[in-house]
Scaffold this motif. Structure first.
Motif, PDB file in Angstrom:
ATOM      1  N   GLY A  43      -5.924 -15.193  15.018  1.00 36.49           N
ATOM      2  CA  GLY A  43      -5.732 -14.195  13.508  1.00 36.49           C
ATOM      3  C   GLY A  43      -6.121 -13.043  13.916  1.00 36.49           C
ATOM      4  O   GLY A  43      -6.743 -12.857  15.078  1.00 36.49           O
ATOM      5  N   ILE A  44      -6.466 -11.962  12.998  1.00 38.89           N
ATOM      6  CA  ILE A  44      -6.925 -10.051  13.091  1.00 38.89           C
ATOM      7  C   ILE A  44      -7.794 -10.106  11.363  1.00 38.89           C
ATOM      8  O   ILE A  44      -7.261  -9.704  11.037  1.00 38.89           O
ATOM      9  N   ASN A  61      -3.109  -7.491  10.200  1.00 38.67           N
ATOM     10  CA  ASN A  61      -1.670  -6.714  10.516  1.00 38.67           C
ATOM     11  C   ASN A  61      -0.416  -8.090  10.081  1.00 38.67           C
ATOM     12  O   ASN A  61      -0.959  -8.445  10.316  1.00 38.67           O
ATOM     13  N   PRO A  62      -0.092  -7.830   8.992  1.00 39.75           N
ATOM     14  CA  PRO A  62       0.764  -6.957   8.459  1.00 39.75           C
ATOM     15  C   PRO A  62      -0.675  -6.377   7.668  1.00 39.75           C
ATOM     16  O   PRO A  62       0.286  -5.279   6.336  1.00 39.75           O
ATOM     17  N   TYR A  98       6.045 -14.071   8.141  1.00 42.48           N
ATOM     18  CA  TYR A  98       6.029 -15.733   7.334  1.00 42.48           C
ATOM     19  C   TYR A  98       6.452 -16.341   8.742  1.00 42.48           C
ATOM     20  O   TYR A  98       7.885 -16.582   8.304  1.00 42.48           O
ATOM     21  N   ALA A  99       6.055 -17.212   8.839  1.00 37.16           N
ATOM     22  CA  ALA A  99       6.193 -18.203   9.758  1.00 37.16           C
ATOM     23  C   ALA A  99       7.048 -18.997   9.497  1.00 37.16           C
ATOM     24  O   ALA A  99       7.854 -19.163  10.655  1.00 37.16           O
ATOM     25  N   GLY A 120       1.123 -13.052   8.279  1.00 35.20           N
ATOM     26  CA  GLY A 120       0.774 -12.724  10.171  1.00 35.20           C
ATOM     27  C   GLY A 120       1.335 -11.939  10.871  1.00 35.20           C
ATOM     28  O   GLY A 120       2.357 -11.613  10.253  1.00 35.20           O
ATOM     29  N   TYR A 121       0.714 -11.434  11.678  1.00 31.87           N
ATOM     30  CA  TYR A 121       1.434 -10.276  12.700  1.00 31.87           C
ATOM     31  C   TYR A 121       2.789 -11.193  13.374  1.00 31.87           C
ATOM     32  O   TYR A 121       2.627 -11.830  14.085  1.00 31.87           O
ATOM     33  N   LEU A 122       3.955 -10.588  12.730  1.00 30.77           N
ATOM     34  CA  LEU A 122       5.147 -10.687  13.740  1.00 30.77           C
ATOM     35  C   LEU A 122       5.251 -10.960  15.318  1.00 30.77           C
ATOM     36  O   LEU A 122       6.384 -11.529  15.589  1.00 30.77           O
TER      37      LEU A 122
END
Length: 396
Positions: free
Chosen positions: A169-170, A175-176, A356-357, A125-127
């Motif tokens: 979400g995107i 991204n990425p 990665y959360a 996910g987007y950092l």
């Protein structure tokens, strides 16, 4: 002095990207690490003309305080674009101008999250979102991505065992990873979230950067007007002016407005007015088409060079929009080690782990193509390939 810091600030990590950008400020370094729009595609002359015209016509007003919601003509422009480009029924009252789309994430966190709440995020996910939401100390529930979007079986399992405040979400040029959700996946995702009564926070920072020029309907279009959308002018106008927005239902917007007022009263009004004047006097669609064509070429150069230089056990995405290629290395090969070794050769990539959360991603990396020319891409990717081969045969 004993500075007794908050638990939230002590538990939130620094932005990995921002720290790397300090390292890659060296002009000798070929940087694939950031997510910078190409500076040659910023219409500085058009912006200069818009600023001069605005200050001559209405300078005193443009330099004054303004309303929290933002400049009405700019908000109406955004609402009209939703109506004409996506067929959404959106009113200007549903639009709030923000300091870049990154501020949208902070406002969403303030509106929805208490400590210990759960949030569904893409994996990877987007950092920037992970960092922003981390300030509110939630539990992250990760859902893997495949070539069509989020894994809906995983999502169903998550929703059956938890009660997340929202999913973030995107869907466009994520991204990425660079993945764009399919239309069917958007419909099915919307149906699952509506059934579970879970809002979708839809980050559409890359929605205009689609190489085929096709406007893909947001997930929110299938949620009966209940979705929350965020957008940005950074990728198509100017990142330095920090212009973004939230589009939300009236009930949500009431809460977002309170958070915005408490944060900074209103976004940079002069930038709003310059942007609005620019949109009045320039063909933004033609400008976006030029950006997409240039980014399409850069993406093709990068993918072609990767196909030529990388071994068969290295996989990578083939983007149809956005700014990034997602690299998956052979098992056991560390992207952090690849980053360190490549940087010594004056090439910077971005290791995948910060995306990665819940940890992981050690064998993944994000590669940016938008801010490099053909020579830099050809040279830089060959260096990365050579360094990769070297670290594979050299023990740590």
């Amino acid at each position: 002095m004993n500075h007794r810091y908050s638990e939230r600030i002590c538990s939130t990590q620094k932005s990995f990207i921002r720290e790397i950008l300090k390292v890659t400020a060296d002009p000798e370094i070929i940087s694939f690490a950031g997510g910078l729009p190409n500076p040659n595609l910023i219409d500085d002359e058009g912006i200069q003309n818009a600023a001069a015209a605005l200050l001559k016509e209405d300078g005193k007003t443009a330099l004054q305080y303004s309303t929290t919601e933002g400049h009405p003509p700019l908000r109406e422009w955004i609402a009209e674009r939703y109506r004409t480009r996506y067929g959404l029924s959106v009113d200007a009252d549903q639009i709030l101008i923000t300091n870049g789309s990154q501020q949208c994430l902070d406002l969403v966190g303030k509106v929805y999250l208490d400590k210990g709440d759960s949030v569904v995020v893409e994996d990877p996910g987007y950092l920037g979102a992970i960092q922003s939401f981390s300030m509110f100390q939630p539990e992250f529930l990760s859902v893997s991505l495949n070539e069509e979007g989020p894994d809906l079986e995983q999502l169903a399992d998550v929703l059956n065992t938890s009660s997340p405040k929202f999913m973030y979400g995107i869907p466009n040029s994520q991204n990425p990873s660079g993945i764009t959700y399919s239309e069917n996946r958007r419909r099915d995702l919307a149906a699952i979230l509506c059934e579970s009564d879970v809002p979708f926070i839809e980050d559409d920072a890359y929605g205009e950067l689609q190489f085929d020029g096709v406007a893909r309907r947001p997930v929110s279009a299938y949620m009966d007007g209940e979705g929350v959308l965020t957008g940005s002018f950074s990728k198509i106008f100017s990142p330095g002016m920090r212009m973004g927005w939230v589009c939300a239902p009236a009930e949500v917007m009431d809460k977002v407005l309170i958070a915005k007022q408490a944060s900074d009263l209103h976004s940079n009004y002069l930038s709003q007015r310059i942007l609005s004047k620019y949109l009045e006097t320039n063909d933004i669609n033609a400008h976006i088409a030029v950006i997409n064509e240039e980014y399409r070429k850069r993406a093709e150069w990068m993918v072609s060079r990767m196909e030529e230089c990388f071994p068969d056990d290295v996989s990578f995405t083939r983007p149809t929009g956005g700014m990034f290629v997602w690299l998956t290395l052979p098992e056991g090969v560390s992207s952090t080690r690849l980053f360190d070794a490549a940087l010594k050769q004056k090439v910077a990539i971005l290791p995948g782990t910060p995306f990665y959360a819940d940890g992981g991603g050690e064998s993944t990396a994000r590669i940016n193509f938008s801010n490099s020319d053909e020579e830099q891409i050809m040279t830089g990717i060959k260096i990365v390939a050579d360094v990769l081969e070297e670290i594979r045969i050299t023990p740590q």
